[in-house]
Design a protein around this motif. Structure first.
Motif, short mmCIF file in Angstrom:
data_model
loop_
_atom_site.label_atom_id
_atom_site.label_comp_id
_atom_site.label_asym_id
_atom_site.label_seq_id
_atom_site.Cartn_x
_atom_site.Cartn_y
_atom_site.Cartn_z
N HIS A 3 -0.91 6.80 15.48
CA HIS A 3 -0.80 5.44 14.97
C HIS A 3 0.52 5.27 14.24
O HIS A 3 0.90 6.12 13.45
N ARG A 4 1.20 4.17 14.51
CA ARG A 4 2.43 3.85 13.80
C ARG A 4 2.08 3.32 12.42
O ARG A 4 1.15 2.52 12.28
N PRO A 5 2.78 3.76 11.38
CA PRO A 5 2.48 3.27 10.03
C PRO A 5 2.63 1.75 9.94
O PRO A 5 3.50 1.16 10.59
N LEU A 6 1.79 1.13 9.16
CA LEU A 6 1.87 -0.30 8.93
C LEU A 6 2.91 -0.59 7.86
O LEU A 6 3.03 0.14 6.88
N GLN A 7 3.66 -1.66 8.02
CA GLN A 7 4.65 -2.02 7.01
C GLN A 7 3.96 -2.69 5.83
O GLN A 7 3.04 -3.47 5.99
N THR A 8 4.42 -2.37 4.63
CA THR A 8 3.92 -2.98 3.41
C THR A 8 5.02 -3.85 2.81
O THR A 8 6.16 -3.41 2.67
N ALA A 35 3.75 4.05 4.25
CA ALA A 35 4.21 3.16 5.32
C ALA A 35 5.57 2.60 4.95
O ALA A 35 5.94 2.60 3.77
N PRO A 36 6.30 2.12 5.93
CA PRO A 36 7.56 1.46 5.61
C PRO A 36 7.33 0.36 4.59
O PRO A 36 6.32 -0.34 4.64
N LEU A 37 8.26 0.23 3.66
CA LEU A 37 8.10 -0.69 2.53
C LEU A 37 9.30 -1.62 2.43
O LEU A 37 10.44 -1.18 2.54
#
Length: 147
Positions: A3-8, A35-37
């Motif tokens: 799963h690709r990390p979800l952006q926050t 996750a990317p922020l």
């Protein structure tokens, strides 16, 4: 299956509180994240001095959105979200700070189940963590059936 990390998206609304906003931003940027922020500050102050402080002092990776009027907290949050859509949103007041590990724990809980739609941290009144504000609901993981 990977799963690709979800952006926050972390949104902080400034209203005549630039020094506090800068500290809130630092607490988010210093946080461990799963996750990317992206951090966005919306300036609702309609004050040249406030905007200039934020322009000069915010780290380059933080997006600054000046508002032409004080549109209130909710509309300012929506303005940020419209410009920077994300899978997860963190709303943080300028006088709030994230403690070490808080962001990652919030993300882990939020991303743990498809049916979890919102999470909230423990909130303390003081920096010594002696006085916890009462939660609006009992501390638990609530799941609601879709209607």
């Amino acid at each position: 299956m990977s799963h690709r990390p979800l952006q926050t998206l972390a949104i902080i609304i400034n209203y005549h509180s630039a020094p506090l906003t800068l500290k809130a931003v630092s607490s988010v940027l210093d946080s461990e994240t799963l996750a990317p922020l992206r951090v966005v500050v919306v300036d609702n102050s309609v004050n040249h001095r406030e905007l200039e402080i934020l322009r000069l002092e915010l780290p380059s990776e933080v997006s600054l959105v000046p508002s032409s009027k004080n549109m209130g907290f909710g509309r300012a949050c929506n303005l940020a979200f419209e410009q920077f859509p994300a899978k997860a949103v963190l709303l943080l007041n300028p006088d709030g700070r994230l403690l070490p590990g808080a962001l990652a724990r919030l993300q882990k809980t939020l991303f743990s189940r498809k049916r979890v739609g919102a999470v909230s941290p423990r909130i303390y009144w003081d920096s010594g963590l002696r006085f916890q504000l009462p939660p609006s609901l009992p501390p638990a993981l609530f799941e609601f059936d879709a209607v």
